[in-house]
Design a protein around this motif. Structure first.
Motif, PDB file in Angstrom:
ATOM      1  N   SER A 115      38.525 -35.353 -43.560  1.00 18.80           N
ATOM      2  CA  SER A 115      39.583 -34.447 -43.111  1.00 18.80           C
ATOM      3  C   SER A 115      40.928 -34.765 -43.762  1.00 18.80           C
ATOM      4  N   GLY A 116      40.912 -35.443 -44.897  1.00 21.47           N
ATOM      5  CA  GLY A 116      42.162 -35.829 -45.542  1.00 21.47           C
ATOM      6  C   GLY A 116      42.737 -34.748 -46.436  1.00 21.47           C
ATOM      7  N   ALA A 117      43.990 -34.944 -46.825  1.00 18.41           N
ATOM      8  CA  ALA A 117      44.668 -34.024 -47.743  1.00 18.41           C
ATOM      9  C   ALA A 117      45.798 -34.764 -48.430  1.00 18.41           C
ATOM     10  N   ASP A 118      46.011 -34.444 -49.698  1.00 17.45           N
ATOM     11  CA  ASP A 118      47.083 -35.078 -50.471  1.00 17.45           C
ATOM     12  C   ASP A 118      48.086 -34.011 -50.861  1.00 17.45           C
ATOM     13  N   ASP A 119      49.292 -34.128 -50.331  1.00 18.64           N
ATOM     14  CA  ASP A 119      50.356 -33.180 -50.615  1.00 18.64           C
ATOM     15  C   ASP A 119      51.410 -33.891 -51.450  1.00 18.64           C
ATOM     16  N   PRO A 120      51.730 -33.396 -52.646  1.00 17.51           N
ATOM     17  CA  PRO A 120      52.707 -34.088 -53.506  1.00 17.51           C
ATOM     18  C   PRO A 120      54.043 -34.331 -52.828  1.00 17.51           C
TER      19      PRO A 120
END
Length: 310
Positions: A115-120
């Motif tokens: 359920s992860g996410a990488d937002d700059p």
């Protein structure tokens, strides 16, 4: 939780728990003014019963627990065990996409990353989630020496207009957002002829935050986003992001309803985590094992985060 007796009967209580329980039994004998030389017919009967009760409780919590008895107060042996149970907490890894709790093995806890996410701009919400379990817990606080901790929850679309619900989540107008720092909307396949929609909401917390305890609350591990370079492939980029947690120390402090406290720490590591395929349609599922390079080459793996619980 249902436990198989054949699996539980061979589980040994931790040495520290044995010592605490035997001490409680000795204290109970003192409190009843029974002479210490007056050994009952079955001197280990009480201790065995206390160990069985306490060990069973440790299994329910997932095997990694902190035991505490009050000092300076008169307690029977059974009260001492009840007090230990009431002042205990443990960790369990949480998979948001399946709702599965994964208990520690051999003082290691393996985190899911689904359920992860990488937002700059907002950072790397790793999807490495855990829950705190226990009884009579009032508050939870945590510190970490790399990155931060975030709180997360999943909300389900119950509206009459799915498209409008999705828009309101993305536009920040849905009242369920409650100031969330990131929103990840996803679907779970057809349900009664329509796709069921969900949103994972995340709130990045100050280091040293204190929350009122909620048994349904999940917490995750956060890092600043890593800058991408033109020569990064997806696998290398993921490994670099995950490796930011290597060596981090997470410390969790629990305050119980009577005002007493307990603290437990874990040291984070990264590595190759064992997987299995439960059926032909779902993806890989973590087994809870940390693999050697040889095992990973033979069996397949997911590169992720695990922790040694102190």
């Amino acid at each position: 939780m249902k436990n198989n007796w054949n699996e539980l009967k061979d589980i040994k209580a931790p040495q520290e728990l044995k010592e605490r329980t035997l001490a409680a039994a000795r204290e109970a004998r003192k409190l009843t003014n029974e002479p210490l030389h007056a050994v009952p017919r079955h001197p280990w009967g009480m201790a065995k019963r206390l160990l069985a009760a306490a060990c069973a409780f440790g299994i329910v919590l997932g095997g990694t627990a902190v035991y505490r008895t009050h000092s300076g107060t008169a307690q029977t042996g059974s009260a001492a065990v009840a007090d230990a149970i009431n002042h205990t907490f443990g960790f369990a890894a949480y998979a948001a996409d399946t709702g599965e709790l994964r208990q520690p093995k051999d003082s290691k806890i393996v985190f899911d990353t689904g359920s992860g996410a990488d937002d700059p701009e907002k950072g790397f919400y790793s999807g490495c989630l855990f829950k705190v379990t226990g009884e009579n817990i009032k508050t939870i606080s945590a510190t970490i020496d790399k990155g931060a901790v975030y709180r997360t929850k999943t909300v389900k679309d119950t509206s009459a207009d799915r498209d409008e619900w999705v828009r309101s989540m993305h536009q920040g107008t849905n009242p369920e957002l409650d100031g969330a720092d990131t929103v990840m909307v996803w679907g779970n396949g057809p349900e009664e002829g329509a796709e069921q929609m969900y949103a994972d909401l995340c709130w990045k917390l100050d280091n040293g935050f204190t929350d009122v305890y909620d048994p349904d609350a999940s917490y995750g591990l956060w890092l600043p986003s890593q800058p991408e370079t033109t020569d990064d492939d997806l696998q290398d980029s993921w490994h670099k992001a995950v490796d930011g947690f290597e060596g981090a120390k997470l410390t969790v402090t629990i305050t119980f309803t009577d005002g007493s406290e307990q603290t437990r720490s874990m040291t984070l590591h990264t590595g190759k985590l064992g997987v299995e395929y439960k059926d032909d349609t779902s993806g890989p599922s973590l087994t809870g094992e940390v693999l050697t390079d040889e095992q990973a080459a033979a069996e397949g793996y997911i590169y992720g985060v695990y922790a040694d619980i102190e």
